[in-house]
Design a protein around this motif. Structure first.
Motif, PDB file in Angstrom:
ATOM      1  N   SER A 168       0.824  -1.202   0.000  1.00  0.00           N
ATOM      2  CA  SER A 168       0.000   0.000   0.000  1.00  0.00           C
ATOM      3  C   SER A 168       0.861   1.255   0.000  1.00  0.00           C
ATOM      4  O   SER A 168       1.793   1.387   0.787  1.00  0.00           O
ATOM      5  CB  SER A 168      -0.910  -0.009   1.231  1.00  0.00           C
ATOM      6  OG  SER A 168      -1.383   1.281   1.526  1.00  0.00           O
ATOM      7  N   SER A 169       0.544   2.197  -0.891  1.00  0.00           N
ATOM      8  CA  SER A 169       1.287   3.455  -0.934  1.00  0.00           C
ATOM      9  C   SER A 169       1.132   4.217   0.369  1.00  0.00           C
ATOM     10  O   SER A 169       2.072   4.862   0.844  1.00  0.00           O
ATOM     11  CB  SER A 169       0.816   4.311  -2.115  1.00  0.00           C
ATOM     12  OG  SER A 169      -0.567   4.627  -2.012  1.00  0.00           O
ATOM     13  N   GLU A 170      -0.035   4.131   0.984  1.00  0.00           N
ATOM     14  CA  GLU A 170      -0.270   4.827   2.249  1.00  0.00           C
ATOM     15  C   GLU A 170       0.605   4.253   3.359  1.00  0.00           C
ATOM     16  O   GLU A 170       1.209   4.998   4.135  1.00  0.00           O
ATOM     17  CB  GLU A 170      -1.744   4.738   2.637  1.00  0.00           C
ATOM     18  CG  GLU A 170      -2.090   5.500   3.901  1.00  0.00           C
ATOM     19  CD  GLU A 170      -3.585   5.478   4.206  1.00  0.00           C
ATOM     20  OE1 GLU A 170      -3.989   6.149   5.177  1.00  0.00           O
ATOM     21  OE2 GLU A 170      -4.335   4.792   3.486  1.00  0.00           O
ATOM     22  N   LYS A 171       0.697   2.912   3.441  1.00  0.00           N
ATOM     23  CA  LYS A 171       1.505   2.280   4.482  1.00  0.00           C
ATOM     24  C   LYS A 171       2.999   2.527   4.247  1.00  0.00           C
ATOM     25  O   LYS A 171       3.769   2.711   5.197  1.00  0.00           O
ATOM     26  CB  LYS A 171       1.209   0.786   4.541  1.00  0.00           C
ATOM     27  CG  LYS A 171      -0.170   0.469   5.105  1.00  0.00           C
ATOM     28  CD  LYS A 171      -0.399  -1.030   5.186  1.00  0.00           C
ATOM     29  CE  LYS A 171      -1.774  -1.328   5.794  1.00  0.00           C
ATOM     30  NZ  LYS A 171      -2.039  -2.788   5.855  1.00  0.00           N
ATOM     31  N   ILE A 172       3.419   2.519   2.992  1.00  0.00           N
ATOM     32  CA  ILE A 172       4.813   2.823   2.682  1.00  0.00           C
ATOM     33  C   ILE A 172       5.146   4.234   3.129  1.00  0.00           C
ATOM     34  O   ILE A 172       6.175   4.488   3.761  1.00  0.00           O
ATOM     35  CB  ILE A 172       5.090   2.653   1.174  1.00  0.00           C
ATOM     36  CG1 ILE A 172       5.012   1.170   0.779  1.00  0.00           C
ATOM     37  CG2 ILE A 172       6.457   3.225   0.808  1.00  0.00           C
ATOM     38  CD1 ILE A 172       5.097   0.932  -0.704  1.00  0.00           C
ATOM     39  N   ILE A 208       7.977   5.245   6.024  1.00  0.00           N
ATOM     40  CA  ILE A 208       9.124   6.098   5.712  1.00  0.00           C
ATOM     41  C   ILE A 208       9.115   7.358   6.574  1.00  0.00           C
ATOM     42  O   ILE A 208      10.144   7.761   7.124  1.00  0.00           O
ATOM     43  CB  ILE A 208       9.140   6.449   4.219  1.00  0.00           C
ATOM     44  CG1 ILE A 208       9.484   5.199   3.393  1.00  0.00           C
ATOM     45  CG2 ILE A 208      10.138   7.563   3.934  1.00  0.00           C
ATOM     46  CD1 ILE A 208       9.475   5.408   1.904  1.00  0.00           C
ATOM     47  N   LYS A 209       7.947   7.984   6.723  1.00  0.00           N
ATOM     48  CA  LYS A 209       7.869   9.199   7.529  1.00  0.00           C
ATOM     49  C   LYS A 209       8.199   8.914   8.992  1.00  0.00           C
ATOM     50  O   LYS A 209       8.825   9.735   9.669  1.00  0.00           O
ATOM     51  CB  LYS A 209       6.481   9.821   7.404  1.00  0.00           C
ATOM     52  CG  LYS A 209       6.251  10.521   6.076  1.00  0.00           C
ATOM     53  CD  LYS A 209       4.868  11.124   5.968  1.00  0.00           C
ATOM     54  CE  LYS A 209       4.700  11.878   4.651  1.00  0.00           C
ATOM     55  NZ  LYS A 209       3.315  12.406   4.479  1.00  0.00           N
ATOM     56  N   SER A 210       7.810   7.749   9.488  1.00  0.00           N
ATOM     57  CA  SER A 210       8.124   7.369  10.868  1.00  0.00           C
ATOM     58  C   SER A 210       9.629   7.203  11.048  1.00  0.00           C
ATOM     59  O   SER A 210      10.204   7.649  12.051  1.00  0.00           O
ATOM     60  CB  SER A 210       7.396   6.074  11.234  1.00  0.00           C
ATOM     61  OG  SER A 210       7.752   5.637  12.520  1.00  0.00           O
ATOM     62  N   ALA A 235       0.336  14.838 -13.779  1.00  0.00           N
ATOM     63  CA  ALA A 235       1.043  13.572 -13.585  1.00  0.00           C
ATOM     64  C   ALA A 235       1.088  13.259 -12.089  1.00  0.00           C
ATOM     65  O   ALA A 235       1.605  14.045 -11.303  1.00  0.00           O
ATOM     66  CB  ALA A 235       2.453  13.654 -14.154  1.00  0.00           C
ATOM     67  N   ILE A 236       0.544  12.114 -11.707  1.00  0.00           N
ATOM     68  CA  ILE A 236       0.473  11.714 -10.295  1.00  0.00           C
ATOM     69  C   ILE A 236       1.631  10.767  -9.985  1.00  0.00           C
ATOM     70  O   ILE A 236       1.737   9.686 -10.562  1.00  0.00           O
ATOM     71  CB  ILE A 236      -0.877  11.039  -9.992  1.00  0.00           C
ATOM     72  CG1 ILE A 236      -2.035  12.026 -10.234  1.00  0.00           C
ATOM     73  CG2 ILE A 236      -0.907  10.511  -8.567  1.00  0.00           C
ATOM     74  CD1 ILE A 236      -3.405  11.410 -10.103  1.00  0.00           C
ATOM     75  N   GLU A 237       2.501  11.176  -9.051  1.00  0.00           N
ATOM     76  CA  GLU A 237       3.680  10.379  -8.723  1.00  0.00           C
ATOM     77  C   GLU A 237       3.503   9.546  -7.456  1.00  0.00           C
ATOM     78  O   GLU A 237       4.313   8.654  -7.183  1.00  0.00           O
ATOM     79  CB  GLU A 237       4.901  11.302  -8.586  1.00  0.00           C
ATOM     80  CG  GLU A 237       6.213  10.546  -8.522  1.00  0.00           C
ATOM     81  CD  GLU A 237       7.410  11.459  -8.573  1.00  0.00           C
ATOM     82  OE1 GLU A 237       8.103  11.558  -7.549  1.00  0.00           O
ATOM     83  OE2 GLU A 237       7.646  12.075  -9.631  1.00  0.00           O
ATOM     84  N   TRP A 238       2.502   9.839  -6.663  1.00  0.00           N
ATOM     85  CA  TRP A 238       2.182   9.011  -5.498  1.00  0.00           C
ATOM     86  C   TRP A 238       0.687   9.122  -5.275  1.00  0.00           C
ATOM     87  O   TRP A 238       0.099  10.194  -5.457  1.00  0.00           O
ATOM     88  CB  TRP A 238       2.961   9.469  -4.264  1.00  0.00           C
ATOM     89  CG  TRP A 238       3.015   8.438  -3.167  1.00  0.00           C
ATOM     90  CD1 TRP A 238       2.381   8.474  -1.970  1.00  0.00           C
ATOM     91  CD2 TRP A 238       3.762   7.215  -3.184  1.00  0.00           C
ATOM     92  NE1 TRP A 238       2.682   7.348  -1.232  1.00  0.00           N
ATOM     93  CE2 TRP A 238       3.532   6.562  -1.953  1.00  0.00           C
ATOM     94  CE3 TRP A 238       4.604   6.607  -4.123  1.00  0.00           C
ATOM     95  CZ2 TRP A 238       4.108   5.327  -1.631  1.00  0.00           C
ATOM     96  CZ3 TRP A 238       5.181   5.382  -3.809  1.00  0.00           C
ATOM     97  CH2 TRP A 238       4.936   4.757  -2.579  1.00  0.00           C
ATOM     98  N   ILE A 239       0.063   8.015  -4.888  1.00  0.00           N
ATOM     99  CA  ILE A 239      -1.400   7.980  -4.839  1.00  0.00           C
ATOM    100  C   ILE A 239      -1.952   8.384  -3.479  1.00  0.00           C
ATOM    101  O   ILE A 239      -2.876   9.190  -3.386  1.00  0.00           O
ATOM    102  CB  ILE A 239      -1.904   6.579  -5.249  1.00  0.00           C
ATOM    103  CG1 ILE A 239      -1.591   6.343  -6.741  1.00  0.00           C
ATOM    104  CG2 ILE A 239      -3.397   6.440  -4.988  1.00  0.00           C
ATOM    105  CD1 ILE A 239      -1.974   4.977  -7.253  1.00  0.00           C
ATOM    106  N   SER A 240      -1.394   7.822  -2.397  1.00  0.00           N
ATOM    107  CA  SER A 240      -1.938   8.132  -1.070  1.00  0.00           C
ATOM    108  C   SER A 240      -0.809   8.277  -0.053  1.00  0.00           C
ATOM    109  O   SER A 240      -0.157   7.280   0.289  1.00  0.00           O
ATOM    110  CB  SER A 240      -2.905   7.034  -0.629  1.00  0.00           C
ATOM    111  OG  SER A 240      -3.453   7.310   0.635  1.00  0.00           O
ATOM    112  N   PRO A 241      -0.568   9.504   0.423  1.00  0.00           N
ATOM    113  CA  PRO A 241      -1.195  10.766   0.024  1.00  0.00           C
ATOM    114  C   PRO A 241      -0.763  11.164  -1.382  1.00  0.00           C
ATOM    115  O   PRO A 241       0.234  10.657  -1.889  1.00  0.00           O
ATOM    116  CB  PRO A 241      -0.689  11.753   1.079  1.00  0.00           C
ATOM    117  CG  PRO A 241       0.621  11.184   1.533  1.00  0.00           C
ATOM    118  CD  PRO A 241       0.447   9.700   1.492  1.00  0.00           C
TER     119      PRO A 241
END
Length: 309
Positions: free
Chosen positions: A52-56, A60-62, A173-179
């Motif tokens: 999941s892009s959100e979980k990734i 990473i932010k953590s 152009a969308i480079e990341w979906i969530s966020p």
């Protein structure tokens, strides 16, 4: 000359210069050309590989919040490979291991062995071409690098000249979906030379986070979905996040069948010698009447095709 490349685009540059035999090691993400799979991987991710892009993003932010790196280097393997040159980057702390992170992991070895660390951080098409020249200089292949850069310039210019005078299509152009993040750096330039007008990306600047409302307000003619590190199949698995957005079905691009899924991992997140392929993919999408579909199915597909799958 032993070379360890910790950056997929740098690995591709070395191989494009005909110097693949000099590669002694790679990063865990270096996968092109396929023969580099045989090289030992010096790095690995320091977090579980979620899909999941959100979980990734959260993982990473953590890590960054706690002063940790998303990547780890194996100092013992690095010593064993004993490189003369290490190719890395300091452009994006979440894309690949940076020069600072490398120093933290193996600084003593690098200093004692006097290893040359070349950091590549291109943010534009010209800087991508310059990085090819830099690698060529370091590897005593300046003439080969100049020839490659000259060829790339000529081929990119053919795309530019072919689309010159054609009606521009507005693009997001969308480079990341969530966020949600829209593509920056060299991607707005690629869109421009392929005959498009990027509404949200800024050439030469880091990819910005955006609110989905900005996408709805922009209401572009064309939407290109190219998440960083994702191939087409991985992106398809997350399409419902976009399709469930309030107002998605009202977008012009959605109603006109002008939404496309691109292989971000192979063609749009790697500032290297395949930059022409990246431009060609966008040109095929924006102006199918002018360009044969050389990359359809491998580099891009339409949303309608993705939904059918």
């Amino acid at each position: 000359m032993n070379v360890v490349s910790l950056l997929p685009s740098a690995t591709e540059i070395v191989c494009a210069l005909g110097l693949q035999d000099h590669l002694a090691g790679r990063s865990h993400e270096c996968d092109y050309p396929t023969a580099v799979h045989n090289l030992p991987a010096v790095t690995r991710p320091s977090f579980p590989q979620q899909k999941s892009s959100e979980k990734i993003d959260q993982s990473i932010k953590s890590l960054l919040k706690n002063g940790l790196s998303p990547f780890e280097a194996d100092p013992d393997l690095l010593k064993k490979l004993n490189p003369d040159i290490i190719l890395t980057q300091d452009h994006c702390e979440v894309c690949a291991i940076s020069k600072d992170q490398l120093n933290s992991a193996a600084g003593e070895f690098l200093e004692n062995q006097n290893v040359n660390v070349l950091s590549l951080s291109p943010a534009s098409i010209q800087e991508i071409l310059d990085s090819i020249l830099k690698v060529g200089d370091q590897l005593n292949a300046s003439n080969k690098a100049l020839a490659l850069v000259t060829e790339l310039k000529e081929r990119l210019n053919i795309i530019r000249q072919t689309t010159l005078g054609e009606a521009e299509k507005s693009v997001v152009a969308i480079e990341w979906i969530s966020p949600m993040m829209c593509a920056g750096n060299w991607v707005p330039e690629l869109i421009s030379l392929a005959g498009g007008d990027d509404l949200l990306g800024i050439p030469g600047s880091h990819s910005p986070w955006i609110d989905p409302g900005q996408l709805l307000d922009a209401d572009p003619d064309v939407i290109l979905i190219m998440p960083c590190g994702y191939d087409i199949s991985a992106t398809i698995a997350e399409l419902n996040i976009l399709r469930d957005l309030p107002g998605w079905d009202d977008l012009k691009a959605v109603n006109h069948g002008e939404v496309y899924i691109l292989d971000g991992n192979q063609y749009f997140n790697r500032p290297g010698p395949r930059i022409y392929d990246s431009a060609r993919i966008i040109a095929e999408i924006l102006h199918p009447e002018l360009f044969r579909q050389l990359f359809h199915g491998t580099g891009w597909i339409s949303l309608q095709e993705a939904v059918k799958e």
